[in-house]
Design an enzyme around this catalytic site. Structure first.
Site, PDB file in Angstrom:
ATOM      1  N   SER A 233       0.880  -1.269  -0.069  1.00  0.00           N
ATOM      2  CA  SER A 233       0.095  -0.142   0.072  1.00  0.00           C
ATOM      3  C   SER A 233       0.605   1.236  -0.170  1.00  0.00           C
ATOM      4  O   SER A 233       1.836   1.313   0.456  1.00  0.00           O
ATOM      5  CB  SER A 233      -0.938  -0.028   1.122  1.00  0.00           C
ATOM      6  OG  SER A 233      -0.414   0.676   2.342  1.00  0.00           O
ATOM      7  N   LYS A 234       0.178   2.273  -0.552  1.00  0.00           N
ATOM      8  CA  LYS A 234       1.201   3.412  -0.844  1.00  0.00           C
ATOM      9  C   LYS A 234       1.361   4.212   0.614  1.00  0.00           C
ATOM     10  O   LYS A 234       2.373   4.687   0.753  1.00  0.00           O
ATOM     11  CB  LYS A 234       0.136   4.428  -1.531  1.00  0.00           C
ATOM     12  CG  LYS A 234       0.666   5.737  -2.057  1.00  0.00           C
ATOM     13  CD  LYS A 234      -0.284   6.425  -2.758  1.00  0.00           C
ATOM     14  CE  LYS A 234       0.319   7.755  -3.106  1.00  0.00           C
ATOM     15  NZ  LYS A 234      -0.833   8.797  -3.352  1.00  0.00           N
ATOM     16  N   ARG A 235       0.559   3.699   1.491  1.00  0.00           N
ATOM     17  CA  ARG A 235       0.878   4.271   2.815  1.00  0.00           C
ATOM     18  C   ARG A 235       2.021   3.813   3.592  1.00  0.00           C
ATOM     19  O   ARG A 235       2.749   4.452   4.310  1.00  0.00           O
ATOM     20  CB  ARG A 235      -0.449   4.384   3.648  1.00  0.00           C
ATOM     21  CG  ARG A 235      -0.670   5.205   4.657  1.00  0.00           C
ATOM     22  CD  ARG A 235      -1.982   5.439   5.326  1.00  0.00           C
ATOM     23  NE  ARG A 235      -2.930   3.985   5.068  1.00  0.00           N
ATOM     24  CZ  ARG A 235      -2.842   3.199   5.939  1.00  0.00           C
ATOM     25  NH1 ARG A 235      -1.979   3.129   7.210  1.00  0.00           N
ATOM     26  NH2 ARG A 235      -3.394   1.930   5.775  1.00  0.00           N
TER      27      ARG A 235
END
Ligand code: GLU
Length: 471
Positions: A233-235
């Site tokens: 995930s980007k986070r």
């Protein structure tokens, strides 16, 4: 199917190219080159906020960096609105779709939690405030396909909602655009991430209702997961392809590693593959059917290892050329470019660096001491190296080095002889000199570094460190 193979990579512009998308592009490319087909691009930019040219440019930049060439002119989905609208109209006309009024949030429990009223199917409503067009999913039966990666998949129609194909604002949805454009582009194999599996039954129902003959093959690639086995995930994770370039990864290492996310060569040889080399047999050995359906672990350590292998395989000249952008970004680069002797000194030390680094971004930190006015002293290294005997040792080295022949093997020999003569431990004897010259305890080999720096500068730094010790 005897029609020529045509696959496509269909990214939505998000402002960065996700590793999963990069892999999708690569697997499509490999499948096309394996089967002697065409690899096409379609930019799914119907979401107007996302059709900004700079967001789309990022996609091309990523593909070019990886070296994935495509066939034909890319299709921009936003140019195909008329075709998408025509498809919606034809489904309305044939009775496969209907106008549907929104159900207010508060009333949804009366409709089984749905945001629409299935009874609208028979109301023949026509256009009106807030009305979307929905596809009439058959009430019985199932839609199935044999996925090239996952085998037979079947979904009962009762589990599929009447999905929107045109929103109340008049814009066609992903489903209708995706199907219409795949048919238009005569796509024979849809190779995409497994997050889109639940779209495929809708895709097939639409295709059939639109009267499009035949159906493509589907291959849904496994999810890419991180160390905790969670979806990248980007986070949490570094998911942008170009961040890896900035971190000093080579495109050939990225392509090599991405090709192994869900796939592996049957002989188990898995280091330094060149998936893009059409002459050495990689595309022919890549079969989409051999891709695993289990989640693919994105292992940064393995990627680092592979990158190191690719770095070491470069010619010294190529390694130097690839290192330059990272050198140019260093804060001592101004000083470097003002010094006519600097390039030769860099060229002399780089081969020592090439055998040691895993990424190109480490290069400036290996050589900076040569080009900075003063080495950046790492306090921990200094404290560890500057033992009680250090001052006396440095005096001896300064005295002797003024006479030493300035050549690496010679320096090595004299240096060790001096250590012996003084009864000093060789490693401990080296440490103060290394820290005085480079500021740290790790780096390129000491004697090569001394040669590159030159006698005068070496003596100056040794004297300055000696003065620092006092006494
Ligand atoms: N545009 C979709 C995405 O970026 C992919 C659609 C497809 O491959 O069919 O997730």
């Amino acid at each position: 199917m005897s029609s020529p193979v045509r696959v496509r990579f269909a990214p939505s512009p998000t402002g960065y190219l996700h590793l999963g998308s990069a892999r999708a592009a690569l697997f499509n490319w490999l499948a096309a080159r394996h089967m002697g087909g065409a690899f096409l691009l379609r930019i799914e930019d119907t979401d107007l906020d996302r059709s900004k040219p700079e967001l789309i440019e990022v996609i091309y930049e990523g593909l070019r960096w990886l070296g994935l060439d495509w066939d034909e002119e890319p299709i921009h989905q936003s140019d195909r609105n008329d075709a998408h609208q025509a498809a919606v109209e034809s489904l309305l006309a044939s009775g496969h779709a209907y106008w549907s009024s929104p159900v207010a949030e508060a009333d949804r429990e009366n409709f089984g939690g749905r945001a629409y009223d299935p009874a609208d199917r028979d109301r023949d409503l026509g256009p009106g405030e807030g009305r979307a067009v929905r596809f009439k999913v058959p009430e019985t039966g199932a839609t199935s396909w044999v996925d090239l990666i996952r085998g037979e998949i079947s979904v009962e129609h009762e589990h599929i909602e009447d999905f929107v194909i045109r929103r109340a604002d008049g814009s066609p949805t992903f489903f209708i655009a995706n199907v219409t454009d795949d048919a238009f582009m005569e796509i024979t194999h849809v190779i995409r991430g497994e997050d889109l599996i639940n779209v495929t039954p809708k895709y097939l129902l639409l295709r059939e209702a639109l009267g499009i003959e035949g159906r493509p093959e589907f291959a849904h690639m496994p999810l890419i997961v991180n160390e905790q086995r969670k979806k990248l995930s980007k986070r949490r994770d570094d998911v942008s392809l170009m961040d890896y370039r900035d971190r000093g990864f080579l495109p050939e290492a990225m392509v090599n590693y991405l090709s192994m996310l869900g796939w592996g060569p049957s002989d188990g040889v898995e280091v330094r593959l060149n998936p893009l080399d059409l002459t050495d047999g990689f595309p022919p050995m890549f079969r989409i059917e051999d891709v695993s359906s289990s989640p693919a672990f994105f292992d940064v350590k393995k990627l680092l290892f592979i990158n190191g292998e690719h770095l070491r395989a470069l010619s010294p000249k190529e390694f130097s050329a690839r290192s330059m952008p990272y050198i140019e970004a260093a804060d001592w680069f101004e000083r470097y470019s003002a010094d006519p002797g600097a390039p030769a000194r860099l060229a002399a030390i780089l081969p020592e660096v090439q055998t040691r680094v895993e990424t190109l971004s480490e290069v400036p930190g290996y050589v900076d001491f040569i080009f900075m006015e003063e080495p950046e002293i790492d306090e921990k290294s200094w404290n560890k190296a500057m033992v009680a005997d250090a001052a006396g040792w440095l005096d001896k080295v300064i005295e002797a080095a003024a006479q030493w022949p300035w050549e690496a093997a010679e320096l090595h020999e004299r240096f060790m002889a001096l250590a012996e003569e003084l009864g000093a431990n060789r490693r401990k004897f080296q440490a103060p000199v290394r820290v005085a010259l480079t500021g740290r305890s790790v780096g390129p080999p000491l004697f090569e570094s001394m040669v590159v720096m030159g006698r005068d500068e070496v003596l100056r730094r040794l004297r300055s460190a000696r003065a620092e010790l006092g006494g």
